[in-house]
Design an enzyme around this catalytic site. Structure first.
Site, short mmCIF file in Angstrom:
data_model
loop_
_atom_site.label_atom_id
_atom_site.label_comp_id
_atom_site.label_asym_id
_atom_site.label_seq_id
_atom_site.Cartn_x
_atom_site.Cartn_y
_atom_site.Cartn_z
N ALA A 175 0.86 -1.18 0.00
CA ALA A 175 0.00 0.00 0.00
C ALA A 175 0.90 1.24 0.00
CB ALA A 175 -0.90 0.02 1.23
N LYS A 176 0.32 2.38 -0.15
CA LYS A 176 1.06 3.64 0.00
C LYS A 176 0.07 4.76 0.23
CE LYS A 176 5.51 4.73 -0.27
NZ LYS A 176 6.67 3.86 0.00
#
Ligand code: NAD
Length: 422
Positions: A110-111
Protein backbone atom coordinates in the site's frame (compact mmCIF):
# COMPACT_ATOMS: atom_id res chain seq x y z
CA UNK A 1 -8.50 -2.94 -17.84
CA UNK A 2 -7.08 -0.16 -19.93
CA UNK A 3 -4.30 2.03 -18.64
CA UNK A 4 -5.50 5.11 -20.56
CA UNK A 5 -8.81 5.05 -18.71
CA UNK A 6 -7.31 4.27 -15.33
CA UNK A 7 -7.68 6.77 -12.53
CA UNK A 8 -4.00 6.16 -11.79
CA UNK A 9 -2.71 6.95 -15.27
CA UNK A 10 0.51 8.95 -14.92
CA UNK A 11 4.13 8.55 -16.05
CA UNK A 12 5.21 6.77 -12.87
CA UNK A 13 2.19 4.43 -12.84
CA UNK A 14 2.83 3.63 -16.51
CA UNK A 15 6.42 2.86 -15.58
CA UNK A 16 5.38 0.45 -12.81
CA UNK A 17 2.83 -1.21 -15.14
CA UNK A 18 5.43 -1.61 -17.88
CA UNK A 19 7.79 -3.26 -15.39
CA UNK A 20 4.97 -5.58 -14.39
CA UNK A 21 4.18 -6.44 -18.04
CA UNK A 22 7.83 -7.28 -18.76
CA UNK A 23 8.02 -9.49 -15.67
CA UNK A 24 4.69 -11.20 -16.43
CA UNK A 25 5.88 -11.92 -20.00
CA UNK A 26 9.19 -13.26 -18.70
CA UNK A 27 7.46 -15.83 -16.48
CA UNK A 28 4.62 -16.54 -18.94
CA UNK A 29 1.98 -15.46 -16.46
CA UNK A 30 -1.49 -16.59 -17.52
CA UNK A 31 -3.58 -13.79 -19.03
CA UNK A 32 -6.33 -14.37 -16.48
CA UNK A 33 -3.94 -13.50 -13.64
CA UNK A 34 -2.38 -10.38 -15.12
CA UNK A 35 -4.83 -7.53 -14.54
CA UNK A 36 -5.90 -8.70 -11.14
CA UNK A 37 -2.30 -8.97 -9.98
CA UNK A 38 -1.33 -5.65 -11.54
CA UNK A 39 -4.06 -3.15 -10.66
CA UNK A 40 -4.56 -1.76 -7.14
CA UNK A 41 -7.35 -3.30 -5.11
CA UNK A 42 -8.74 -0.02 -3.82
CA UNK A 43 -7.98 3.63 -3.16
CA UNK A 44 -9.39 6.32 -0.94
CA UNK A 45 -9.06 10.05 -1.63
CA UNK A 46 -9.94 12.49 1.14
CA UNK A 47 -10.14 16.22 1.78
CA UNK A 48 -8.15 17.27 4.84
CA UNK A 49 -9.29 20.62 6.28
CA UNK A 50 -7.04 22.06 8.99
CA UNK A 51 -6.91 25.29 10.92
CA UNK A 52 -3.76 27.30 10.14
CA UNK A 53 -1.83 29.09 12.87
CA UNK A 54 -3.22 32.44 11.64
CA UNK A 55 -6.83 31.21 11.93
CA UNK A 56 -7.45 30.50 8.23
CA UNK A 57 -8.75 27.09 7.13
CA UNK A 58 -6.79 25.23 4.42
CA UNK A 59 -7.91 22.01 2.75
CA UNK A 60 -5.33 19.49 1.51
CA UNK A 61 -5.83 16.32 -0.51
CA UNK A 62 -4.86 12.91 0.88
CA UNK A 63 -4.72 9.42 -0.64
CA UNK A 64 -4.28 5.82 0.38
CA UNK A 65 -3.90 3.13 -2.26
CA UNK A 66 -4.08 -0.51 -1.16
CA UNK A 67 -2.63 -2.50 -4.00
CA UNK A 68 -2.69 -6.04 -2.71
CA UNK A 69 -4.05 -7.60 0.47
CA UNK A 70 -3.99 -11.24 -0.64
CA UNK A 71 -0.80 -12.11 1.21
CA UNK A 72 -1.51 -10.28 4.48
CA UNK A 73 -2.36 -6.77 5.69
CA UNK A 74 -1.05 -4.14 3.31
CA UNK A 75 2.00 -2.09 4.24
CA UNK A 76 3.50 1.12 2.95
CA UNK A 77 4.65 4.61 3.78
CA UNK A 78 2.91 7.97 3.63
CA UNK A 79 4.49 10.54 1.33
CA UNK A 80 3.99 14.21 2.17
CA UNK A 81 5.03 16.17 -0.90
CA UNK A 82 3.60 19.00 -2.98
CA UNK A 83 3.76 17.00 -6.24
CA UNK A 84 2.45 13.62 -5.04
CA UNK A 85 -0.40 12.27 -7.21
CA UNK A 86 -2.70 9.29 -6.86
CA UNK A 87 -0.91 7.67 -9.81
CA UNK A 88 2.45 7.99 -8.07
CA UNK A 89 0.99 6.59 -4.85
CA UNK A 90 -0.46 3.64 -6.81
CA UNK A 91 2.93 2.89 -8.40
CA UNK A 92 4.61 3.05 -5.00
CA UNK A 93 1.94 0.71 -3.60
CA UNK A 94 2.62 -1.79 -6.41
CA UNK A 95 6.33 -1.74 -5.68
CA UNK A 96 5.56 -2.36 -1.99
CA UNK A 97 3.65 -5.51 -2.98
CA UNK A 98 6.55 -6.92 -4.99
CA UNK A 99 9.08 -5.91 -2.33
CA UNK A 100 7.26 -7.50 0.61
CA UNK A 101 6.71 -10.61 -1.41
CA UNK A 102 10.33 -10.78 -2.61
CA UNK A 103 11.76 -10.65 0.90
CA UNK A 104 9.11 -13.02 2.26
CA UNK A 105 7.10 -10.71 4.52
CA UNK A 106 3.46 -11.60 5.32
CA UNK A 107 2.21 -8.32 3.85
CA UNK A 108 0.58 -6.88 0.79
CA UNK A 109 1.48 -3.45 -0.55
CA UNK A 110 0.00 0.00 0.00
CA UNK A 111 1.06 3.64 0.00
CA UNK A 112 -0.33 6.98 1.10
CA UNK A 113 0.10 10.58 0.09
CA UNK A 114 -0.71 14.10 1.27
CA UNK A 115 -0.36 16.90 -1.28
CA UNK A 116 1.57 19.66 0.49
CA UNK A 117 5.14 20.76 0.98
CA UNK A 118 5.71 19.94 4.68
CA UNK A 119 8.27 22.75 4.86
CA UNK A 120 5.38 25.19 4.25
CA UNK A 121 3.65 24.03 7.46
CA UNK A 122 4.45 24.88 11.05
CA UNK A 123 5.00 22.03 13.52
CA UNK A 124 1.47 22.52 14.89
CA UNK A 125 -0.07 22.59 11.40
CA UNK A 126 1.75 19.37 10.47
CA UNK A 127 0.37 17.77 13.62
CA UNK A 128 -3.21 18.80 12.76
CA UNK A 129 -2.79 17.52 9.19
CA UNK A 130 -1.28 14.18 10.28
CA UNK A 131 -4.06 13.59 12.80
CA UNK A 132 -6.75 14.55 10.30
CA UNK A 133 -5.29 12.17 7.69
CA UNK A 134 -5.36 9.27 10.16
CA UNK A 135 -8.88 10.20 11.27
CA UNK A 136 -10.08 9.95 7.65
CA UNK A 137 -8.31 6.61 7.11
CA UNK A 138 -9.40 4.90 10.35
CA UNK A 139 -11.90 2.58 8.69
CA UNK A 140 -9.35 1.15 6.23
CA UNK A 141 -6.16 0.93 8.35
CA UNK A 142 -5.35 -1.18 11.40
CA UNK A 143 -2.75 -3.68 12.63
CA UNK A 144 -4.39 -6.48 10.62
CA UNK A 145 -5.66 -4.37 7.70
CA UNK A 146 -3.11 -1.83 6.52
CA UNK A 147 -0.11 -0.48 8.41
CA UNK A 148 1.35 2.90 7.32
CA UNK A 149 4.96 4.03 7.87
CA UNK A 150 7.12 7.06 7.02
CA UNK A 151 8.15 7.97 3.47
CA UNK A 152 9.36 11.20 1.87
CA UNK A 153 8.28 14.18 4.00
CA UNK A 154 6.99 12.15 6.96
CA UNK A 155 8.90 10.97 10.00
CA UNK A 156 8.72 9.46 13.50
CA UNK A 157 6.80 12.42 14.88
CA UNK A 158 4.14 12.12 12.17
CA UNK A 159 3.81 8.41 12.97
CA UNK A 160 3.45 9.24 16.70
CA UNK A 161 0.53 11.62 16.00
CA UNK A 162 -1.11 9.04 13.75
CA UNK A 163 -0.70 6.24 16.28
CA UNK A 164 -2.14 8.49 19.00
CA UNK A 165 -5.14 9.46 16.84
CA UNK A 166 -5.91 5.83 16.05
CA UNK A 167 -5.41 4.73 19.68
CA UNK A 168 -7.76 7.44 20.97
CA UNK A 169 -10.37 6.28 18.48
CA UNK A 170 -10.23 2.58 19.42
CA UNK A 171 -9.93 3.33 23.13
CA UNK A 172 -6.66 1.60 23.87
CA UNK A 173 -3.01 2.01 22.94
CA UNK A 174 -2.46 0.39 19.55
CA UNK A 175 1.20 0.80 18.56
CA UNK A 176 0.99 -1.85 15.78
CA UNK A 177 -1.17 0.41 13.58
CA UNK A 178 1.88 2.25 12.19
CA UNK A 179 5.61 1.57 12.10
CA UNK A 180 8.54 3.96 12.18
CA UNK A 181 7.38 5.34 15.55
CA UNK A 182 9.63 6.87 18.21
CA UNK A 183 11.14 4.19 20.48
CA UNK A 184 9.21 5.61 23.45
CA UNK A 185 5.92 4.70 21.68
CA UNK A 186 6.88 1.18 20.60
CA UNK A 187 9.21 1.98 17.74
CA UNK A 188 11.90 -0.58 16.99
CA UNK A 189 15.54 -0.07 17.80
CA UNK A 190 17.24 0.53 14.47
CA UNK A 191 14.11 1.42 12.43
CA UNK A 192 15.13 5.04 11.86
CA UNK A 193 18.30 4.06 10.02
CA UNK A 194 17.08 0.64 8.78
CA UNK A 195 16.45 1.53 5.11
CA UNK A 196 19.83 3.21 4.70
CA UNK A 197 21.58 0.53 6.77
CA UNK A 198 20.07 -2.12 4.47
CA UNK A 199 21.15 -0.24 1.33
CA UNK A 200 24.69 0.09 2.74
CA UNK A 201 24.79 -3.59 3.77
CA UNK A 202 23.86 -4.68 0.23
CA UNK A 203 26.36 -2.22 -1.29
CA UNK A 204 29.08 -3.76 0.87
CA UNK A 205 28.03 -7.28 -0.15
CA UNK A 206 28.02 -6.45 -3.88
CA UNK A 207 31.38 -4.64 -3.59
CA UNK A 208 32.72 -7.83 -2.04
CA UNK A 209 31.36 -9.83 -4.99
CA UNK A 210 33.11 -7.37 -7.31
CA UNK A 211 36.30 -7.70 -5.23
CA UNK A 212 36.41 -3.95 -4.58
CA UNK A 213 37.69 -3.15 -1.04
CA UNK A 214 35.24 -0.81 0.65
CA UNK A 215 38.13 1.47 1.63
CA UNK A 216 38.73 2.09 -2.11
CA UNK A 217 35.08 2.90 -2.82
CA UNK A 218 33.84 6.41 -3.56
CA UNK A 219 30.15 7.10 -2.95
CA UNK A 220 27.73 9.62 -4.44
CA UNK A 221 24.29 10.00 -2.87
CA UNK A 222 21.33 11.92 -4.29
CA UNK A 223 18.86 12.88 -1.53
CA UNK A 224 20.16 13.35 2.00
CA UNK A 225 17.03 12.59 3.97
CA UNK A 226 16.18 9.59 6.14
CA UNK A 227 17.53 7.04 3.63
CA UNK A 228 20.43 8.92 2.02
CA UNK A 229 21.93 10.16 5.29
CA UNK A 230 21.83 6.67 6.84
CA UNK A 231 23.48 5.15 3.74
CA UNK A 232 26.23 7.77 4.05
CA UNK A 233 26.74 7.18 7.77
CA UNK A 234 27.03 3.39 7.44
CA UNK A 235 29.35 3.41 4.40
CA UNK A 236 31.50 6.16 5.96
CA UNK A 237 31.74 4.08 9.16
CA UNK A 238 32.93 1.08 7.11
CA UNK A 239 35.69 3.12 5.47
CA UNK A 240 34.20 4.30 2.14
CA UNK A 241 34.62 7.92 0.98
CA UNK A 242 31.45 9.98 0.46
CA UNK A 243 32.39 12.35 -2.38
CA UNK A 244 28.99 13.77 -3.38
CA UNK A 245 25.69 14.49 -1.65
CA UNK A 246 22.61 16.52 -2.57
CA UNK A 247 19.07 17.43 -1.64
CA UNK A 248 16.29 19.39 -3.33
CA UNK A 249 18.37 22.59 -3.11
CA UNK A 250 21.41 21.15 -4.99
CA UNK A 251 24.57 19.24 -4.21
CA UNK A 252 28.21 19.32 -3.14
CA UNK A 253 31.20 17.46 -4.53
CA UNK A 254 34.39 16.91 -2.57
CA UNK A 255 36.88 14.31 -3.89
CA UNK A 256 38.65 14.33 -0.50
CA UNK A 257 35.47 13.16 1.22
CA UNK A 258 32.51 14.71 3.02
CA UNK A 259 31.86 13.91 6.65
CA UNK A 260 28.17 12.84 6.68
CA UNK A 261 27.76 13.62 10.37
CA UNK A 262 28.66 17.26 9.61
CA UNK A 263 25.99 17.34 6.89
CA UNK A 264 23.37 15.82 9.22
CA UNK A 265 24.19 18.38 11.93
CA UNK A 266 24.03 21.18 9.34
CA UNK A 267 20.58 20.06 8.12
CA UNK A 268 19.33 19.77 11.70
CA UNK A 269 19.50 23.53 12.00
CA UNK A 270 19.39 24.79 8.36
CA UNK A 271 16.65 22.24 7.28
CA UNK A 272 18.48 21.70 3.94
CA UNK A 273 21.97 21.53 2.40
CA UNK A 274 21.87 25.04 0.89
CA UNK A 275 25.11 26.92 1.76
CA UNK A 276 26.68 23.78 3.32
CA UNK A 277 29.86 24.55 1.33
CA UNK A 278 31.89 21.49 2.29
CA UNK A 279 32.96 21.10 -1.31
CA UNK A 280 32.25 22.37 -4.79
CA UNK A 281 28.63 23.33 -5.43
CA UNK A 282 27.01 21.22 -8.19
CA UNK A 283 23.52 20.56 -9.55
CA UNK A 284 21.61 17.32 -9.03
CA UNK A 285 22.07 16.56 -12.74
CA UNK A 286 25.86 16.94 -12.46
CA UNK A 287 25.91 14.87 -9.27
CA UNK A 288 24.31 11.87 -11.01
CA UNK A 289 27.11 11.84 -13.61
CA UNK A 290 30.07 12.09 -11.20
CA UNK A 291 32.67 9.32 -11.59
CA UNK A 292 32.34 7.09 -8.51
CA UNK A 293 32.24 3.49 -7.38
CA UNK A 294 28.69 3.63 -6.02
CA UNK A 295 25.86 5.91 -7.10
CA UNK A 296 22.92 5.81 -4.69
CA UNK A 297 19.82 7.74 -5.79
CA UNK A 298 17.89 8.21 -2.53
CA UNK A 299 15.38 10.94 -3.42
CA UNK A 300 12.48 10.59 -5.89
CA UNK A 301 11.47 8.57 -8.96
CA UNK A 302 12.63 8.84 -12.57
CA UNK A 303 15.94 10.64 -12.13
CA UNK A 304 17.95 8.22 -14.28
CA UNK A 305 16.42 8.52 -17.73
CA UNK A 306 17.32 7.83 -21.35
CA UNK A 307 19.01 11.26 -21.30
CA UNK A 308 21.63 10.55 -18.62
CA UNK A 309 21.77 6.72 -18.42
CA UNK A 310 24.57 6.67 -21.00
CA UNK A 311 26.59 9.11 -18.91
CA UNK A 312 26.29 7.81 -15.36
CA UNK A 313 29.74 6.81 -14.30
CA UNK A 314 29.62 4.25 -11.49
CA UNK A 315 30.37 0.57 -10.97
CA UNK A 316 27.33 -0.06 -8.75
CA UNK A 317 23.94 1.66 -8.94
CA UNK A 318 22.24 1.21 -5.55
CA UNK A 319 18.60 2.27 -5.74
CA UNK A 320 17.79 3.59 -2.28
CA UNK A 321 14.80 5.48 -3.72
CA UNK A 322 11.78 3.76 -5.21
CA UNK A 323 11.64 3.89 -9.00
CA UNK A 324 14.68 6.12 -9.67
CA UNK A 325 15.39 4.49 -13.06
CA UNK A 326 12.97 4.72 -15.98
CA UNK A 327 12.28 1.74 -18.24
CA UNK A 328 14.09 3.48 -21.13
CA UNK A 329 17.15 4.04 -18.92
CA UNK A 330 17.00 0.40 -17.87
CA UNK A 331 17.43 -0.71 -21.48
CA UNK A 332 20.56 1.44 -21.76
CA UNK A 333 21.94 0.13 -18.46
CA UNK A 334 21.38 -3.45 -19.58
CA UNK A 335 23.83 -2.76 -22.45
CA UNK A 336 26.32 -1.18 -20.04
CA UNK A 337 27.50 -4.43 -18.49
CA UNK A 338 30.19 -2.62 -16.49
CA UNK A 339 27.41 -1.26 -14.21
CA UNK A 340 25.75 -3.57 -11.67
CA UNK A 341 22.30 -2.49 -10.53
CA UNK A 342 20.82 -3.26 -7.12
CA UNK A 343 17.14 -2.70 -7.96
CA UNK A 344 14.92 -0.73 -5.58
CA UNK A 345 12.67 -3.61 -4.50
CA UNK A 346 15.75 -5.39 -3.14
CA UNK A 347 18.01 -2.43 -2.33
CA UNK A 348 15.71 -0.44 -0.01
CA UNK A 349 13.83 -3.42 1.46
CA UNK A 350 15.61 -3.00 4.82
CA UNK A 351 13.03 -0.36 5.74
CA UNK A 352 10.01 -2.59 5.44
CA UNK A 353 11.88 -5.54 6.95
CA UNK A 354 12.56 -3.60 10.15
CA UNK A 355 9.01 -2.19 10.02
CA UNK A 356 7.89 -5.82 10.07
CA UNK A 357 10.11 -6.42 13.12
CA UNK A 358 8.58 -3.37 14.78
CA UNK A 359 5.04 -4.67 14.12
CA UNK A 360 6.00 -8.11 15.49
CA UNK A 361 7.46 -6.52 18.64
CA UNK A 362 4.30 -4.42 19.08
CA UNK A 363 2.03 -7.45 18.71
CA UNK A 364 4.13 -9.46 21.18
CA UNK A 365 4.85 -6.54 23.56
CA UNK A 366 8.40 -7.86 23.64
CA UNK A 367 11.24 -5.67 22.45
CA UNK A 368 14.59 -6.57 20.91
CA UNK A 369 18.03 -4.98 21.18
CA UNK A 370 19.39 -3.17 18.12
CA UNK A 371 22.04 -5.87 17.57
CA UNK A 372 19.31 -8.48 17.30
CA UNK A 373 17.29 -6.30 14.91
CA UNK A 374 20.26 -5.76 12.60
CA UNK A 375 21.37 -9.38 12.77
CA UNK A 376 17.90 -10.51 11.69
CA UNK A 377 17.83 -7.77 9.04
CA UNK A 378 21.14 -8.94 7.59
CA UNK A 379 19.95 -12.56 7.48
CA UNK A 380 16.84 -11.57 5.51
CA UNK A 381 18.82 -9.35 3.15
CA UNK A 382 21.39 -12.11 2.50
CA UNK A 383 18.59 -14.52 1.67
CA UNK A 384 16.85 -12.05 -0.66
CA UNK A 385 20.14 -11.18 -2.38
CA UNK A 386 20.97 -14.84 -2.91
CA UNK A 387 17.55 -15.65 -4.34
CA UNK A 388 17.64 -12.66 -6.71
CA UNK A 389 21.16 -13.47 -7.92
CA UNK A 390 20.21 -17.14 -8.37
CA UNK A 391 17.12 -16.21 -10.41
CA UNK A 392 19.24 -13.80 -12.45
CA UNK A 393 21.79 -16.45 -13.35
CA UNK A 394 19.28 -19.27 -13.85
CA UNK A 395 16.89 -17.29 -16.07
CA UNK A 396 19.53 -15.01 -17.66
CA UNK A 397 17.50 -11.98 -16.52
CA UNK A 398 18.71 -8.54 -15.50
CA UNK A 399 18.85 -8.23 -11.71
CA UNK A 400 15.76 -5.99 -11.76
CA UNK A 401 13.77 -8.51 -13.78
CA UNK A 402 14.96 -11.29 -11.47
CA UNK A 403 13.77 -9.39 -8.37
CA UNK A 404 10.46 -8.33 -9.91
CA UNK A 405 9.60 -11.80 -11.22
CA UNK A 406 10.22 -13.37 -7.81
CA UNK A 407 8.05 -10.77 -6.07
CA UNK A 408 5.25 -10.76 -8.63
CA UNK A 409 5.07 -14.53 -8.92
CA UNK A 410 4.37 -15.02 -5.23
CA UNK A 411 1.56 -12.46 -5.24
CA UNK A 412 -0.01 -14.05 -8.33
CA UNK A 413 0.23 -17.53 -6.81
CA UNK A 414 -1.42 -16.37 -3.58
CA UNK A 415 -4.25 -14.77 -5.54
CA UNK A 416 -4.74 -17.84 -7.66
CA UNK A 417 -4.84 -20.19 -4.68
CA UNK A 418 -7.28 -18.00 -2.75
CA UNK A 419 -9.78 -17.41 -5.56
CA UNK A 420 -11.24 -14.30 -7.11
CA UNK A 421 -12.14 -12.19 -4.08
CA UNK A 422 -8.88 -11.12 -2.41
P1 NAD B 1 13.11 12.13 3.08
O1 NAD B 1 11.99 13.08 2.91
O2 NAD B 1 13.64 11.85 4.43
O3 NAD B 1 14.33 12.59 2.16
C1 NAD B 1 14.21 12.86 0.80
C2 NAD B 1 15.46 13.57 0.35
O4 NAD B 1 15.40 13.78 -1.06
C3 NAD B 1 15.63 14.96 0.98
O5 NAD B 1 17.00 15.19 1.22
C4 NAD B 1 15.13 15.89 -0.11
O6 NAD B 1 15.66 17.21 -0.03
C5 NAD B 1 15.64 15.15 -1.33
N1 NAD B 1 14.97 15.56 -2.56
C6 NAD B 1 13.66 15.81 -2.75
N2 NAD B 1 13.45 16.19 -4.03
C7 NAD B 1 14.65 16.17 -4.63
C8 NAD B 1 15.10 16.45 -5.95
N3 NAD B 1 14.25 16.84 -6.89
N4 NAD B 1 16.42 16.31 -6.22
C9 NAD B 1 17.29 15.92 -5.27
N5 NAD B 1 16.93 15.63 -4.01
C10 NAD B 1 15.63 15.75 -3.70
O7 NAD B 1 12.63 10.77 2.36
P2 NAD B 1 13.22 9.31 2.58
O8 NAD B 1 12.36 8.64 3.57
O9 NAD B 1 14.69 9.39 2.75
O10 NAD B 1 12.88 8.64 1.17
C11 NAD B 1 13.76 8.77 0.04
C12 NAD B 1 13.44 7.66 -0.97
O11 NAD B 1 13.58 6.39 -0.34
C13 NAD B 1 12.02 7.68 -1.53
O12 NAD B 1 12.04 7.19 -2.85
C14 NAD B 1 11.29 6.68 -0.64
O13 NAD B 1 10.13 6.15 -1.24
C15 NAD B 1 12.38 5.64 -0.48
N6 NAD B 1 12.23 4.76 0.67
C16 NAD B 1 12.11 5.26 1.94
C17 NAD B 1 11.98 4.39 3.01
C18 NAD B 1 11.94 4.87 4.44
O14 NAD B 1 11.98 4.03 5.34
N7 NAD B 1 11.87 6.16 4.70
C19 NAD B 1 11.95 3.01 2.79
C20 NAD B 1 12.08 2.53 1.48
C21 NAD B 1 12.23 3.42 0.44
Amino acid sequence: MSLQHSLYDSPVFQMACRQFDLAADAINMADAMRDRTKYPRRCVAVALPIKRDDGRISVFEGYRVQHNMSTGPSKGGIRIHQDVTIGEVAALAMWMSWKCSLVGLPYGGAKGGIVVNPLDLSFAELERLSRRYMQEMISIVGPHKDIPAPDVGSNEQVMAWMMDTYSNHVGHVEPAVVTGKPISLGGSAGRREATGEGVAYLVRAYLQDLKIPISDATIVIQGFGNVGSAVAMALHRWGARIIGISDYTGGFYNPKGINPKKAIDYIAYARCLKDFHEGEEITNEQLLELPCTVLAPCALERVITEKNAGRINCRLLAEGANGPTTNEADKILEQRTEIEVIPDVLCNSGGVIVSYFEWLQNLQCYYWEKEEVFQKLHTMLDKAKDSVDYQMRKMKFSRRLAALTLGIQRVAEAKQKRGLFP
